[in-house]
Design an enzyme around this catalytic site. Sequence first.
Site, PDB file in Angstrom:
ATOM      1  N   GLY A   1      36.542  37.220  28.594  1.00 44.88           N
ATOM      2  CA  GLY A   1      36.527  38.396  27.715  1.00 44.88           C
ATOM      3  C   GLY A   1      37.141  38.085  26.368  1.00 44.88           C
ATOM      4  O   GLY A   1      38.012  38.826  25.892  1.00 44.88           O
TER       5      GLY A   1
ATOM      6  N   THR B   1      35.482  37.962  23.484  1.00 46.71           N
ATOM      7  CA  THR B   1      34.660  38.426  22.357  1.00 46.71           C
ATOM      8  C   THR B   1      35.302  39.574  21.577  1.00 46.71           C
ATOM      9  O   THR B   1      34.779  39.962  20.535  1.00 46.71           O
ATOM     10  CB  THR B   1      33.269  38.893  22.843  1.00 46.71           C
TER      11      THR B   1
ATOM     12  N   ARG C   1      29.996  38.567  27.531  1.00 48.73           N
ATOM     13  CA  ARG C   1      28.534  38.756  27.605  1.00 48.73           C
ATOM     14  C   ARG C   1      27.875  38.584  26.247  1.00 48.73           C
ATOM     15  O   ARG C   1      26.724  38.198  26.162  1.00 48.73           O
ATOM     16  CB  ARG C   1      28.218  40.158  28.148  1.00 48.73           C
ATOM     17  N   ARG C   2      28.595  38.889  25.162  1.00 43.31           N
ATOM     18  CA  ARG C   2      27.967  38.878  23.835  1.00 43.31           C
ATOM     19  C   ARG C   2      27.928  37.460  23.269  1.00 43.31           C
ATOM     20  O   ARG C   2      28.868  36.998  22.616  1.00 43.31           O
ATOM     21  CB  ARG C   2      28.705  39.840  22.898  1.00 43.31           C
TER      22      ARG C   2
ATOM     23  N   TYR D   1      39.896  53.220  37.580  1.00 44.61           N
ATOM     24  CA  TYR D   1      40.441  52.193  36.682  1.00 44.61           C
ATOM     25  C   TYR D   1      41.851  51.798  37.135  1.00 44.61           C
ATOM     26  O   TYR D   1      42.168  50.601  37.244  1.00 44.61           O
ATOM     27  CB  TYR D   1      40.454  52.678  35.230  1.00 44.61           C
TER      28      TYR D   1
ATOM     29  N   LYS E   1      43.356  48.072  38.496  1.00 42.86           N
ATOM     30  CA  LYS E   1      44.488  47.351  37.922  1.00 42.86           C
ATOM     31  C   LYS E   1      45.600  47.171  38.964  1.00 42.86           C
ATOM     32  O   LYS E   1      46.333  46.174  38.946  1.00 42.86           O
ATOM     33  CB  LYS E   1      44.982  48.073  36.661  1.00 42.86           C
TER      34      LYS E   1
ATOM     35  N   PHE F   1      38.730  48.922  23.672  1.00 44.11           N
ATOM     36  CA  PHE F   1      38.889  49.483  25.023  1.00 44.11           C
ATOM     37  C   PHE F   1      38.473  50.955  25.116  1.00 44.11           C
ATOM     38  O   PHE F   1      37.688  51.339  25.990  1.00 44.11           O
ATOM     39  CB  PHE F   1      40.357  49.303  25.443  1.00 44.11           C
TER      40      PHE F   1
HETATM   41  P1  NDP Z   1      38.028  45.122  24.697  1.00 43.89           P
HETATM   42  O1  NDP Z   1      36.971  46.104  25.067  1.00 43.89           O
HETATM   43  O2  NDP Z   1      38.330  44.931  23.260  1.00 43.89           O
HETATM   44  O3  NDP Z   1      37.704  43.688  25.351  1.00 43.89           O
HETATM   45  C1  NDP Z   1      37.183  43.579  26.645  1.00 43.89           C
HETATM   46  C2  NDP Z   1      36.622  42.179  26.858  1.00 43.89           C
HETATM   47  O4  NDP Z   1      36.137  42.084  28.207  1.00 43.89           O
HETATM   48  C3  NDP Z   1      35.462  41.874  25.936  1.00 43.89           C
HETATM   49  O5  NDP Z   1      35.571  40.557  25.458  1.00 43.89           O
HETATM   50  C4  NDP Z   1      34.251  42.003  26.850  1.00 43.89           C
HETATM   51  O6  NDP Z   1      33.228  41.099  26.442  1.00 43.89           O
HETATM   52  C5  NDP Z   1      34.825  41.557  28.198  1.00 43.89           C
HETATM   53  N1  NDP Z   1      34.016  42.061  29.295  1.00 43.89           N
HETATM   54  C6  NDP Z   1      33.864  43.336  29.697  1.00 43.89           C
HETATM   55  N2  NDP Z   1      32.975  43.394  30.715  1.00 43.89           N
HETATM   56  C7  NDP Z   1      32.553  42.113  30.939  1.00 43.89           C
HETATM   57  C8  NDP Z   1      31.628  41.532  31.839  1.00 43.89           C
HETATM   58  N3  NDP Z   1      30.915  42.260  32.724  1.00 43.89           N
HETATM   59  N4  NDP Z   1      31.440  40.206  31.788  1.00 43.89           N
HETATM   60  C9  NDP Z   1      32.121  39.458  30.900  1.00 43.89           C
HETATM   61  N5  NDP Z   1      33.019  39.943  30.028  1.00 43.89           N
HETATM   62  C10 NDP Z   1      33.214  41.267  30.043  1.00 43.89           C
HETATM   63  O7  NDP Z   1      39.324  45.611  25.478  1.00 43.89           O
HETATM   64  P2  NDP Z   1      40.799  44.982  25.605  1.00 43.89           P
HETATM   65  O8  NDP Z   1      40.945  43.756  24.837  1.00 43.89           O
HETATM   66  O9  NDP Z   1      41.747  46.087  25.350  1.00 43.89           O
HETATM   67  O10 NDP Z   1      40.826  44.689  27.173  1.00 43.89           O
HETATM   68  C11 NDP Z   1      41.122  43.405  27.714  1.00 43.89           C
HETATM   69  C12 NDP Z   1      41.831  43.595  29.038  1.00 43.89           C
HETATM   70  O11 NDP Z   1      43.066  44.259  28.801  1.00 43.89           O
HETATM   71  C13 NDP Z   1      41.070  44.459  30.047  1.00 43.89           C
HETATM   72  O12 NDP Z   1      41.222  43.881  31.330  1.00 43.89           O
HETATM   73  C14 NDP Z   1      41.792  45.805  29.967  1.00 43.89           C
HETATM   74  O13 NDP Z   1      41.675  46.514  31.179  1.00 43.89           O
HETATM   75  C15 NDP Z   1      43.200  45.339  29.710  1.00 43.89           C
HETATM   76  N6  NDP Z   1      44.112  46.299  29.134  1.00 43.89           N
HETATM   77  C16 NDP Z   1      43.823  46.939  27.946  1.00 43.89           C
HETATM   78  C17 NDP Z   1      44.731  47.839  27.416  1.00 43.89           C
HETATM   79  C18 NDP Z   1      44.452  48.622  26.179  1.00 43.89           C
HETATM   80  O14 NDP Z   1      45.142  49.631  25.921  1.00 43.89           O
HETATM   81  N7  NDP Z   1      43.508  48.206  25.333  1.00 43.89           N
HETATM   82  C19 NDP Z   1      46.024  48.091  28.053  1.00 43.89           C
HETATM   83  C20 NDP Z   1      46.208  47.386  29.317  1.00 43.89           C
HETATM   84  C21 NDP Z   1      45.292  46.515  29.798  1.00 43.89           C
HETATM   85  P3  NDP Z   1      31.668  41.448  26.344  1.00 43.89           P
HETATM   86  O15 NDP Z   1      31.554  42.910  26.034  1.00 43.89           O
HETATM   87  O16 NDP Z   1      31.169  40.548  25.274  1.00 43.89           O
HETATM   88  O17 NDP Z   1      31.123  41.098  27.680  1.00 43.89           O
HETATM   89  C1  8X3 Z   2      44.762  50.440  29.440  1.00 47.30           C
HETATM   90  C2  8X3 Z   2      45.904  51.373  29.195  1.00 47.30           C
HETATM   91  O1  8X3 Z   2      46.737  53.716  29.708  1.00 47.30           O
HETATM   92  O2  8X3 Z   2      44.593  53.499  28.573  1.00 47.30           O
HETATM   93  O3  8X3 Z   2      44.916  49.800  30.652  1.00 47.30           O
HETATM   94  O4  8X3 Z   2      44.807  52.975  30.912  1.00 47.30           O
HETATM   95  S1  8X3 Z   2      45.466  52.960  29.619  1.00 47.30           S
END
Ligand code: NDP
Ligand code: 8X3
Length: 253
Positions: free
Chosen positions: A9, A11, A34-35, A153, A157, A190
């Site tokens: 992930g 991207t 994926r992208r 979700y 986690k 996200f």
């Molecule tokens: P983004 O949406 O910015 O990034 C998510 C990444 O996951 C992208 O690179 C996306 O790539 C990849 N991804 C999603 N689905 C797939 C798939 N089926 N196959 C391959 N890659 C995939 O979100 P974040 O950076 O915030 O999230 C990253 C991680 O952090 C996640 O696990 C999220 O649950 C976790 N997290 C986020 C928080 C937040 O507040 N933002 C807080 C706590 C945890 P692509 O679309 O190109 O496939």
């Molecule tokens: C992402 C943080 O609180 O939006 O894991 O679920 S929250």
Amino acid sequence: MSRIVCITGATSGIGQACAARYAEAGDKLIITGRRADRLQQLQAEWQERYGIQVLALPVDMRHREQVERAFQDLPEDWRQVDILINNAGLALGLTPLHEGDPADWDTMIDTNIKGLLYVTRVIAPGMISRRKGHIVNIGSTAAKDTYPNGNVYCATKRAVEALSEAMRIDFLPYGIKVTAVHPGAVETEFSVVRFKGDTRRAAQVYQGFQPLTADDVAEVIFYCTSLPPHVCINDLVLTPTAQANAHFIHKNG
Ligand code: NDP
Ligand code: 8X3
């Protein structure tokens, strides 16, 4: 000494920021997502700017055969992964369980839990045979506390937290470090993904307080993976200063 760092992930958001941080440090990167267009663009950018090698693997984490094929076909000089950052993941929707969309549940479970397992299953045996490696699993404050409408979700986690514990126990005899990093609110793509492109609703999530940036989280992950061999951070929660836990964010106005 340059390391091979695999980030799922990469991207956008936290994964992209991690990749940029390790690139800056001169490490070799395997980046997935994926992208494919974004992967290629980032690969070219980091190779040019930092003079490092970057291998881009367009892969959908939900499909076991795709993951296995991508990683089993790694060129010889890319096989000894030192650090695996299991970051790819998403939330879809924020509704009570009885109104939830089972297709969204499948996507979250397949990506956040099964995808993480598939990648770990192909990378961990090499680490175990070399008796060296570090796996960082990205959990969430949602793993620690279930919040209203977060149901599936939060469960995925919580599973990441349980699997991190399981890896730590199973890999213990082989000296593999396992770190679970649980961020609070981080402003990335996200919430746009969670609210299916509703950018106004997504922006509201981060209004009235200063959220973490993806770079903040990347710096903490980089620190966790830069400690001496005998030191391991097992479980780490980081939030914006304005956030106490998954339930309480102090917003102004
Ligand atoms: P983004 O949406 O910015 O990034 C998510 C990444 O996951 C992208 O690179 C996306 O790539 C990849 N991804 C999603 N689905 C797939 C798939 N089926 N196959 C391959 N890659 C995939 O979100 P974040 O950076 O915030 O999230 C990253 C991680 O952090 C996640 O696990 C999220 O649950 C976790 N997290 C986020 C928080 C937040 O507040 N933002 C807080 C706590 C945890 P692509 O679309 O190109 O496939
Ligand atoms: C992402 C943080 O609180 O939006 O894991 O679920 S929250």
